[in-house]
Design a protein around this motif. Structure first.
Motif, PDB file in Angstrom:
ATOM      1  N   LEU A  18       0.860  -1.179   0.000  1.00 43.65           N
ATOM      2  CA  LEU A  18       0.000   0.000   0.000  1.00 43.65           C
ATOM      3  C   LEU A  18       0.892   1.223   0.000  1.00 43.65           C
ATOM      4  O   LEU A  18       1.784   1.348   0.852  1.00 43.65           O
ATOM      5  N   LEU A  19       0.680   2.109  -0.947  1.00 41.11           N
ATOM      6  CA  LEU A  19       1.514   3.303  -1.084  1.00 41.11           C
ATOM      7  C   LEU A  19       0.805   4.509  -0.498  1.00 41.11           C
ATOM      8  O   LEU A  19      -0.355   4.780  -0.820  1.00 41.11           O
ATOM      9  N   ARG A  20       1.494   5.226   0.380  1.00 40.59           N
ATOM     10  CA  ARG A  20       0.987   6.495   0.896  1.00 40.59           C
ATOM     11  C   ARG A  20       2.161   7.466   0.945  1.00 40.59           C
ATOM     12  O   ARG A  20       3.139   7.228   1.650  1.00 40.59           O
ATOM     13  N   ASP A  21       2.054   8.555   0.201  1.00 39.05           N
ATOM     14  CA  ASP A  21       3.134   9.543   0.117  1.00 39.05           C
ATOM     15  C   ASP A  21       4.428   8.834  -0.285  1.00 39.05           C
ATOM     16  O   ASP A  21       4.482   8.232  -1.343  1.00 39.05           O
ATOM     17  N   ASP A  22       5.447   8.858   0.576  1.00 37.46           N
ATOM     18  CA  ASP A  22       6.731   8.258   0.218  1.00 37.46           C
ATOM     19  C   ASP A  22       7.021   6.998   1.014  1.00 37.46           C
ATOM     20  O   ASP A  22       8.170   6.632   1.220  1.00 37.46           O
ATOM     21  N   GLU A  23       5.951   6.310   1.450  1.00 42.50           N
ATOM     22  CA  GLU A  23       6.121   5.087   2.222  1.00 42.50           C
ATOM     23  C   GLU A  23       5.294   3.951   1.629  1.00 42.50           C
ATOM     24  O   GLU A  23       4.214   4.173   1.075  1.00 42.50           O
ATOM     25  N   VAL A  24       5.811   2.733   1.772  1.00 46.13           N
ATOM     26  CA  VAL A  24       5.120   1.529   1.313  1.00 46.13           C
ATOM     27  C   VAL A  24       4.864   0.634   2.523  1.00 46.13           C
ATOM     28  O   VAL A  24       5.788   0.319   3.279  1.00 46.13           O
ATOM     29  N   LEU A  25       3.616   0.227   2.684  1.00 40.48           N
ATOM     30  CA  LEU A  25       3.244  -0.695   3.755  1.00 40.48           C
ATOM     31  C   LEU A  25       3.127  -2.098   3.176  1.00 40.48           C
ATOM     32  O   LEU A  25       2.374  -2.324   2.224  1.00 40.48           O
ATOM     33  N   ASP A  26       3.874  -3.039   3.743  1.00 38.87           N
ATOM     34  CA  ASP A  26       3.793  -4.435   3.338  1.00 38.87           C
ATOM     35  C   ASP A  26       2.431  -4.973   3.785  1.00 38.87           C
ATOM     36  O   ASP A  26       2.182  -5.155   4.981  1.00 38.87           O
ATOM     37  N   VAL A  27       1.545  -5.219   2.829  1.00 36.94           N
ATOM     38  CA  VAL A  27       0.169  -5.594   3.144  1.00 36.94           C
ATOM     39  C   VAL A  27       0.115  -6.912   3.908  1.00 36.94           C
ATOM     40  O   VAL A  27      -0.630  -7.055   4.887  1.00 36.94           O
ATOM     41  N   ASP A  28       0.898  -7.886   3.493  1.00 36.86           N
ATOM     42  CA  ASP A  28       0.868  -9.190   4.135  1.00 36.86           C
ATOM     43  C   ASP A  28       1.310  -9.104   5.599  1.00 36.86           C
ATOM     44  O   ASP A  28       0.630  -9.613   6.505  1.00 36.86           O
ATOM     45  N   LEU A  29       2.439  -8.443   5.865  1.00 36.44           N
ATOM     46  CA  LEU A  29       2.931  -8.332   7.233  1.00 36.44           C
ATOM     47  C   LEU A  29       1.976  -7.533   8.107  1.00 36.44           C
ATOM     48  O   LEU A  29       1.690  -7.911   9.247  1.00 36.44           O
ATOM     49  N   ALA A  30       1.476  -6.417   7.571  1.00 39.12           N
ATOM     50  CA  ALA A  30       0.547  -5.592   8.342  1.00 39.12           C
ATOM     51  C   ALA A  30      -0.735  -6.354   8.630  1.00 39.12           C
ATOM     52  O   ALA A  30      -1.310  -6.253   9.724  1.00 39.12           O
ATOM     53  N   GLY A  31      -1.201  -7.130   7.640  1.00 38.67           N
ATOM     54  CA  GLY A  31      -2.402  -7.923   7.843  1.00 38.67           C
ATOM     55  C   GLY A  31      -2.229  -8.966   8.936  1.00 38.67           C
ATOM     56  O   GLY A  31      -3.127  -9.183   9.755  1.00 38.67           O
ATOM     57  N   ARG A  32      -1.060  -9.587   8.975  1.00 42.16           N
ATOM     58  CA  ARG A  32      -0.805 -10.565  10.031  1.00 42.16           C
ATOM     59  C   ARG A  32      -0.827  -9.901  11.400  1.00 42.16           C
ATOM     60  O   ARG A  32      -1.361 -10.464  12.372  1.00 42.16           O
ATOM     61  N   ALA A  33      -0.234  -8.707  11.484  1.00 45.23           N
ATOM     62  CA  ALA A  33      -0.179  -8.007  12.768  1.00 45.23           C
ATOM     63  C   ALA A  33      -1.569  -7.680  13.283  1.00 45.23           C
ATOM     64  O   ALA A  33      -1.816  -7.716  14.496  1.00 45.23           O
TER      65      ALA A  33
END
Length: 314
Positions: A18-33
């Motif tokens: 997931l892209l927001r401004d200048d950062e990328v969130l790893d969807v799989d890792l965030a979803g696990r958390a």
């Protein structure tokens, strides 16, 4: 939402971000958390977007208005990356089908090519469709190889890309945009000598790496009017194409309606919607890309591709 396909030195297999401004969130890792059922690949996301949407909303809600890097839950598990530190692939690195393209879909482009094509500058009455091979897809910042033994006339064509989000056939023009998952940027690079020699588009459009795409897919809800986007291309910093998607002869909705007559469109299908005037082969004298050139392809509200041209084997 803005989605990318990315990799890192620690996770070299391209996966969903997931892209927001200048950062990328790893969807799989965030979803696990957050114990959320989320996809790890772009095509899975597109195939099942309505199923995954609540979980993706939850990932964003966890951050609220904060940067991803300000959310301890995400940073503790290494789910946040600076955009500058990841490697972006094409959003759909290997489409299931050829990229579907429209030719001469901007009136000024039709006029500028009148002297070098058989259509004599006339505005087409129905869309002209062709395809690019899946192996032509390249990353948004990837190099594009020129092999002079194959072609010496590689040209540029910046285009708005449409990503289909649900299966449909005989789609009405009024409903067509509801079938769109999102939008991206493409450069429909073309070997003009092959295009001319073979008397059709496919071969000259399908050389490996000649369809840079990205840098992300912006979901359709974030671009309510895709017919009012600035679209431009630069070579070595010099503007070559500068138009607006409102200048299309056949709108996106109209093109989808005509394309889907008797032909099923499926999630993940990619439609390149044509290029504005300013291509190289119609210039006087003609201009073609050469090793060392840097091509930037930009569509407003989506982003910019930046591709360096290199000689094969060098």
């Amino acid at each position: 939402m803005r989605f990318v396909t990315f990799s890192t030195s620690q996770l070299p297999t391209p996966h969903l971000g997931l892209l927001r401004d200048d950062e990328v969130l790893d969807v799989d890792l965030a979803g696990r958390a957050l114990k959320q059922d989320v996809p790890d690949q772009m095509l899975d996301l597109i195939d099942n977007y309505e199923h995954y949407r609540p979980a993706l909303d939850a990932l964003l809600e966890k951050a609220g208005k904060r940067r991803f890097s300000e959310v301890k839950t995400y940073t503790d598990i290494g789910a946040v990356h600076a955009l500058s530190e990841v490697e972006l692939a094409a959003p759909i690195p290997r489409p299931r089908k050829n990229v579907i393209c429209l030719a001469v879909n901007y009136s000024e482009h039709a006029k500028e090519t009148a002297g070098v094509r058989e259509h004599k500058g006339e505005i087409p009455q129905i869309p002209v469709f062709f395809t690019k091979a899946t192996t032509s897809v390249n990353s948004p910042f990837g190099t594009v190889e020129i092999d002079p033994s194959v072609s010496t006339e590689l040209d540029w064509e910046v285009e708005l890309g449409v990503i289909i989000g649900k299966r449909g056939k005989n789609i009405s023009e009024e409903e067509a945009l509801s079938y769109v998952f999102g939008y991206t940027v493409l450069n429909d690079m073309t070997a003009r000598d092959l295009q001319s020699n073979h008397k059709q588009f496919f071969k000259g459009k399908s050389l490996d790496g000649t369809c840079p795409m990205g840098p992300c897919i912006v979901t359709a809800d974030e671009i309510p009017d895709p017919q009012n986007l600035g679209i431009r291309l630069r070579v070595n910093g010099v503007t070559k194409q500068d138009g607006n998607t409102g200048m299309m002869i056949f709108s996106i909705a109209r093109s989808i309606a005509i394309l889907s007559k008797g032909m099923t469109l499926e999630p993940g299908d990619i439609i390149a919607t044509g290029t504005p005037s300013g291509v190289g082969f119609s210039r006087k004298p003609p201009e073609f890309l050469k090793p060392g050139d840097v091509v930037e392809s930009e569509v407003e509200q989506i982003g910019t591709l930046r591709n360096r041209i290199v000689e094969a084997g060098k």
